[in-house]
Design a protein around this motif. Structure first.
Motif, short mmCIF file in Angstrom:
data_model
loop_
_atom_site.label_atom_id
_atom_site.label_comp_id
_atom_site.label_asym_id
_atom_site.label_seq_id
_atom_site.Cartn_x
_atom_site.Cartn_y
_atom_site.Cartn_z
N GLU A 430 0.82 -1.20 0.00
CA GLU A 430 0.00 0.00 0.00
C GLU A 430 0.86 1.26 0.00
O GLU A 430 0.48 2.29 -0.57
N TRP A 431 2.02 1.18 0.62
CA TRP A 431 2.92 2.33 0.66
C TRP A 431 3.75 2.47 -0.63
O TRP A 431 4.45 3.45 -0.81
N GLY A 432 3.68 1.48 -1.49
CA GLY A 432 4.49 1.51 -2.72
C GLY A 432 5.94 1.14 -2.48
O GLY A 432 6.84 1.60 -3.18
N VAL A 433 6.16 0.27 -1.48
CA VAL A 433 7.51 -0.16 -1.12
C VAL A 433 7.74 -1.59 -1.61
O VAL A 433 6.86 -2.44 -1.47
N THR A 434 8.91 -1.84 -2.19
CA THR A 434 9.29 -3.20 -2.58
C THR A 434 10.08 -3.82 -1.45
O THR A 434 11.26 -3.49 -1.25
N PRO A 435 9.47 -4.70 -0.67
CA PRO A 435 10.13 -5.22 0.53
C PRO A 435 11.27 -6.18 0.24
O PRO A 435 12.19 -6.31 1.03
N ILE A 436 11.21 -6.86 -0.91
CA ILE A 436 12.22 -7.87 -1.20
C ILE A 436 12.26 -8.11 -2.71
O ILE A 436 11.24 -8.03 -3.39
N ILE A 437 13.45 -8.35 -3.25
CA ILE A 437 13.60 -8.69 -4.67
C ILE A 437 13.46 -10.20 -4.79
O ILE A 437 14.45 -10.95 -4.75
N GLY A 438 12.22 -10.66 -4.88
CA GLY A 438 11.96 -12.09 -4.92
C GLY A 438 11.78 -12.63 -6.32
O GLY A 438 11.81 -11.88 -7.31
#
Length: 797
Positions: A430-438
């Motif tokens: 929702e914040w537009g953050v990519t938490p991990i390059i999966g």
């Protein structure tokens, strides 16, 4: 040391030698590298040696007499060198000379870089002093007889073993004879008995593997498969591994012969990919069923996974999917038109979502600090808005996970998220953050690359970040370097050579491939810095694990390193469900990377692309291989129709339909008639057996033989062949060979003409005979692949 060097360089007389020596000793005592260079010699001390007088004289610029007089002041330095293991205390046998020999040997080795160590002359798994140049040899062979020198010598070889530069399993002849005598081979031992015996041996370390021999070349393979049967209770389960072992050894013998095979040297990361291709060919040839192939492949996969757990081996491999047991022809079945439209739309939509991750996070400025000065939450302030304030102001906009949080602020941030009941991944999204390059994030790029190139899974996985070449030096066209199984290793894939209007390729290949490389490199830029292994650092597709045990660990997309993370096939299945992809029967679509290749070929045939274009795309050296590949594909009705039309067109183009040409054919035999129109870069003749009258009137002409003047430019002393002519000459050689291979022309009088021309060409392009450089010939040969036929065959036997 700077002061001392000044004294030496200026060569001034030192008035206070004692102070100079004391100052030098104090300075050098803190410099390990300098101490390694200090030689010692016999002296009247309690250890029997001290710093060499000659060395003191040279390094301090003092007289020999002064060096001898104040030498005792350097003795504290000897104690420091012993503490740092530069020197050792001599025993009753060794003396100053032995201690000095040890220092020289170790000092020589520590100054070698990695490349120099790899170039050391090795004989009998030891460094050969005799093969080292005399001026570079650290010690004499005889000095190895001293105990302290011998121990230093052994430590050097232990380091070389650790670096992988020596064979850890090496055994001398006497050791091998002793092993053979102590472990005689049982008589009349069955295959089952042998594997049962091997199963009782421990296999946890690289050193546990048995040394292969001429009598038992595949003993390590048998030992590995045998170890898999230890945990199985049923005989049927054990039989699966025994059978898989026999088939796998047969496959390996086809690759390497029956010479002793060492797993450490012969197993590479592409091995399972090669074996799957081998099984696939057996399925297509109806030698085995897809069900049986799946069982064998599964046994080999699990066994190779066991190999990755062996200490000291550090083996990894590209994992591969199994076979569809419902229908074998689905292995190479192209997607239908309806399926292609669905796939294109899903990939493009997923790419648009993935591209959002390339955009930098924009701070909102919302919320306030919900923590006190100790990092604890303040009652009533644990809201998502305030959590976002923490993210932007205290966490530097870097995603935090439950398995990685360490500081009180990070832990308080996660507690606020947990209280929201939304879930960490949902909040980040929702914040537009990519938490991990999966793997999920990279999947659309992976699928798009397969779609526009038709490359197989293992070829795409093995791509490096520099494998896209915008301008090849030989063709000036963009190309892609890739690894191809069951071939000669890395190959080059020319881009933008397809002239047909293909709906599957909405834009040029090179444009799409370059965009994929650019985006993936940008996505993985930050995590790529944290990879220590240089080889893995260069892989295009790397990702972060999302498993609990290895969360955040960065690894290339091999498929076997992280059992808790989702495999590529699992992620593709999730992709199919997400976009509700269905086949023409409205059932879930079977989406595999291997189906993109025949789909692209089918589109090319539908769009009337030439067989030459298809041959280049497939990377085949022979057009015959391309035709065999096309014949093996399970195309839809339209594709089959186009293929038949193309084959008929090729056949018709080789037949002489003009009655005028038929009349000019020369009767060679009652049943055999051949007419060939020779067209080369240097000459063109529609009938070399019917020259004009002025040729027939020449004294050198013999009636009934081909024209003696045809294509003689290459043999003329005045001919000038430049680099720009080489591609045409390579193409000419290729087409002559194809003519010989695909017809009976060598049984006709034309054979003489072809043999003469091939011999002339050989003297121009054979590296051993040519005046052109190796690089010029290599580039010309590559360019020749893009040149159409240099002569036409207007009639065949």
């Amino acid at each position: 040391m700077a002061d001392i060097k000044t004294v030496i360089s200026n060569k001034r007389r030192i008035k206070d030698v004692k102070s100079t020596v004391i100052k030098w000793v104090a300075t050098v005592s803190d410099d390990i590298d300098a101490m390694w260079e200090i030689p010692v010699a016999k002296a009247n001390t309690d250890l029997g040696f001290n710093v060499s007088v000659e060395y003191l004289k040279t390094v301090l610029g003092i007289s020999k007499c002064a060096a001898q007089k104040y030498r005792a002041l350097a003795y504290p330095l000897i104690k420091v060198m012993i503490e740092n293991e530069i020197l050792v205390s001599p025993n009753d046998i060794s003396g100053a000379a032995t201690v000095e020999s040890r220092r020289k040997l170790l000092s020589w080795y520590r100054k070698l870089n990695s490349k120099e160590k790899s170039q050391l002359p090795i004989f009998g798994n030891k460094i050969s002093l005799g093969k080292i140049p005399t001026d570079q040899r650290p010690i004499k062979q005889g000095e190895l007889g001293f105990d302290v020198v011998k121990k230093a010598w052994e430590s050097i070889h232990q380091d070389l073993e650790n670096l992988g530069l020596l064979d850890t399993n090496y055994k001398s002849v006497s050791q091998r004879i002793e092993d053979r005598n102590s472990n005689p081979k049982p008589l009349h031992q069955t295959k089952k008995d042998k594997l049962n015996r091997l199963a009782n041996l421990k296999l946890n370390d690289l050193l546990d593997f048995i040394e292969p021999s001429e009598a038992e070349p595949f003993i390590q393979i048998e030992q590995l498969f045998a170890s898999m049967t230890n945990s199985l209770a049923s005989e049927s389960g054990k039989d699966n591994y025994r059978n898989a072992c026999s088939l796998f050894i047969k496959f390996l013998s086809g690759l390497h012969g029956n010479t002793p095979l060492k797993i450490l040297e012969n197993f590479d990361e592409h091995l399972l990919s090669k074996y799957r291709k081998h099984l696939e060919n057996n399925i297509l040839d109806n030698k085995i069923s897809s069900h049986h192939a799946n069982t064998v492949l599964s046994s080999v996969r699990v066994t190779l996974d066991r190999l990755t757990k062996i200490k000291g081996l550090e083996y990894v491999f590209f994992d591969v999917a199994g076979f569809d047991t419902t229908r074998q022809t689905d292995l190479k079945k192209p997607f239908s038109k309806n399926e292609r439209i669905q796939i294109l739309e899903a990939i493009d939509q997923e790419l648009n979502e993935a591209k959002l991750s390339l955009e930098p996070y924009k701070k909102t400025g919302m919320g306030s600090n919900p923590l006190d000065q100790n990092g604890n939450r303040v009652r009533g302030l644990s809201t998502l808005e305030n959590a976002r304030w923490l993210f932007e102001n205290m966490l530097n906009c870097k995603p935090i996970h439950f398995s990685t949080a360490k500081t009180p602020i990070e832990q308080s941030f996660l507690r606020i998220i947990a209280d929201s009941k939304k879930g960490l991944m949902t909040v980040y999204k929702e914040w537009g953050v990519t938490p991990i390059i999966g793997v999920e994030l990279l999947l659309p790029y992976f699928l798009k690359l397969a779609q526009v190139t038709g490359l197989n899974t293992d070829s795409i996985i093995a791509l490096n970040i520099d494998d896209y070449e915008p301008c090849h030096p030989a063709t000036s066209c963009p190309c892609l370097k890739y690894w191809k199984e069951r071939s000669d290793g890395y190959k080059e894939y020319p881009l933008d050579l397809i002239d047909a209007d293909i709906s599957w390729l909405t834009v040029k290949q090179a444009q799409t491939v370059k965009a994929i490389f650019d985006d993936v490199i940008r996505l993985t830029r930050d995590i790529r810095k944290n990879i220590d292994d240089e080889k893995n650092q260069q892989r295009l597709f790397i990702y972060q694990s999302n498993s609990v045990k290895h969360h955040g660990r960065i690894t290339p997309l091999l498929g076997n390193e992280d059992k808790n993370s989702k495999k590529l096939t699992d992620v593709i299945s999730k992709f199919v469900k997400k976009y509700n992809l269905t086949n023409d029967k409205d059932c879930p679509l079977v989406l595999t990377i291997s189906r993109f290749r025949p789909t692209l070929i089918s589109e090319m045939l539908d769009s009337e692309a030439s067989l030459r274009e298809i041959q280049l795309l497939l990377g085949h050296k022979s057009i015959r291989t391309t035709i065999q590949y096309l014949d093996s594909l399970d195309f839809n009705a339209l594709s089959r129709k186009k293929l038949n039309e193309k084959l008929i067109e090729i056949q018709q183009s080789t037949l002489d339909t003009q009655s005028e040409e038929k009349q000019k054919r020369i009767e060679l035999k009652k049943e055999d008639h051949v007419t060939i129109t020779f067209k080369t870069p240097l000459a063109e003749c529609k009938n070399i057996f019917a020259p004009p009258e002025f040729i027939k009137n020449l004294s050198s002409y013999t009636h009934g033989t081909p024209c003696s003047q045809y294509n003689k430019c290459l043999s003329c002393d005045n001919v000038i062949v430049s680099v720009k002519d080489l591609p045409q000459i390579f193409a000419m050689q290729r087409d002559y060979k194809l003519l010989i291979e695909n017809s009976q022309v060598m049984n006709t009088p034309y054979a003489r003409v072809i043999e003469e021309n091939l011999e002339l060409i050989k003297h121009i392009i054979d590296p051993k005979l040519s005046d052109f450089s190796i690089e010029e010939l290599k580039n010309a040969e590559i360019t020749a692949e893009y040149i159409e036929a240099t002569f036409l065959v207007d009639g065949v036997l």
